[in-house]
Design an enzyme around this catalytic site. Sequence first.
Site, PDB file in Angstrom:
ATOM      1  CB  SER A 132       2.355  -1.269  10.184  1.00 27.48           C
ATOM      2  OG  SER A 132       2.439  -2.467   9.656  1.00 27.48           O
ATOM      3  CD  GLU A 149       2.588  -5.525   5.337  1.00 28.74           C
ATOM      4  OE1 GLU A 149       2.540  -5.207   4.342  1.00 28.74           O
ATOM      5  OE2 GLU A 149       2.902  -6.938   5.533  1.00 28.74           O
ATOM      6  CE1 TYR A 186      -2.450  -0.869   7.019  1.00 25.18           C
ATOM      7  CE2 TYR A 186      -0.405  -2.034   6.835  1.00 25.18           C
ATOM      8  CZ  TYR A 186      -1.444  -1.326   7.343  1.00 25.18           C
ATOM      9  OH  TYR A 186      -0.850  -1.493   8.990  1.00 25.18           O
TER      10      TYR A 186
END
Length: 335
Positions: free
Chosen positions: A125, A127, A149
């Site tokens: 990801s 992120e 996460y």
Amino acid sequence: MTRALITGITGQDGAYLSRYLLGKGYDVVGLVRRNSTPNLDRLEQLGIVHDVKLVEGDLGDQLSIINAVNDAAPAEFYNLAAQSFVPESWKTPAQTGECTGLGVTRCLEAVKVVDPTIRFYQASSSEMYGKVAEVPQRETTPFYPRSPYGVAKVYGYWITVNYRESYGIYACNGILFNHESPLRGPEFLPRKVTSAVARIALGLQHELRLGNLEARRDWGFAGDYVEAMWLMLQQDKPDDYVVSTNETHTVGELVDIAFRRAGIGDWEKHVVIDPALYRPAEVDLLKGDATKARTNLGWRPRVAFEELISMMVDADLDRELRKLPASLTAIAAAA
Ligand code: NAP
Ligand code: G4F
């Protein structure tokens, strides 16, 4: 017939990837965790629920994944399962680490012990870039995750690289930037906005509570992004790729487009900023550079940002209209 095993088949990407692979003549097996009520809505909405085979398993349980890989005997394994909602990861950091991080090791171990020739895709990801070291972000940009996460995804990324280098497994990381669709979970920002806009347009809701309108994301269409996952597993050598649109927009821009699509110009009247929806640590700016995917895989996004948000608003308007009693539908549609 090539067989693929997909974890997270009940999620947004799992549904689109299943449809994509079925279209290519694949035999699709999905790993699902046991629920008191089956959660097959997305596969039903795409009309493919009877075309895929489901096996039970949980990313928290090593043996269940080994059994699933053994039974399915796939040529390709797509690990899409995760606790994927960023705010939830501050509430359940250990559980997020278990599933989103260590779960990847369990999948790779299953590949290693059952059949190391299985090709493996890990849903990494954007992120992971978090507090970004450069703009735009590419495969070489260092990671600086800003949530439990993101931290778990960094672990998943490196364990995938490690099994590739340690055991010669054909394992790839797709570093996907935000991708959305009418099948997106309702708590993620774009779908939260488009479903509220539809209800506000129909007079069913008046207020939309949001957090940070200044955050910037690189938003694409999930239906385009699953093609890149497949392409990564069809190359001569495994590698890691950024998948993005190379554009960035603020949350505020997205909100503006969504309201305008529904014919509402004065959206500020409906939006309430709620400090409780701000995150303990924010990812301020994501903008991906997908040059490597374009050059090596021949992949490019097809659906543009405004088209994507319009598609989602239209789908949510349709959904809301279908929920109304028949007598009200015509009145609401006319209004
Ligand atoms: P999603 O809609 O939240 O789907 C997550 C899937 O994971 C669901 O099928 C869920 O099953 C399953 N799952 C969760 N915990 C599990 C467990 N312990 N065992 C087995 N399955 C479990 O996510 P998505 O948007 O499709 O994203 C797919 C993957 O890409 C995720 O790994 C996500 O982190 C990653 N990703 C997404 C984006 C994006 O913008 N969408 C961007 C980059 C990376 P249930 O139905 O039972 O809950
Ligand atoms: O839609 P979001 O919740 O997505 P976020 O946090 O960027 O994560 C998504 O994309 C990642 C890829 O970069 C995936 F890995 C991850 O699994 C997930 O799919 O939030 C987008 C932005 C954030 O900056 C957030 O602070 O929207 C801002 N925001 C403002 N108000 C809000 C809200 N987000 C949510 N969910 N809800 C709000 O009310």
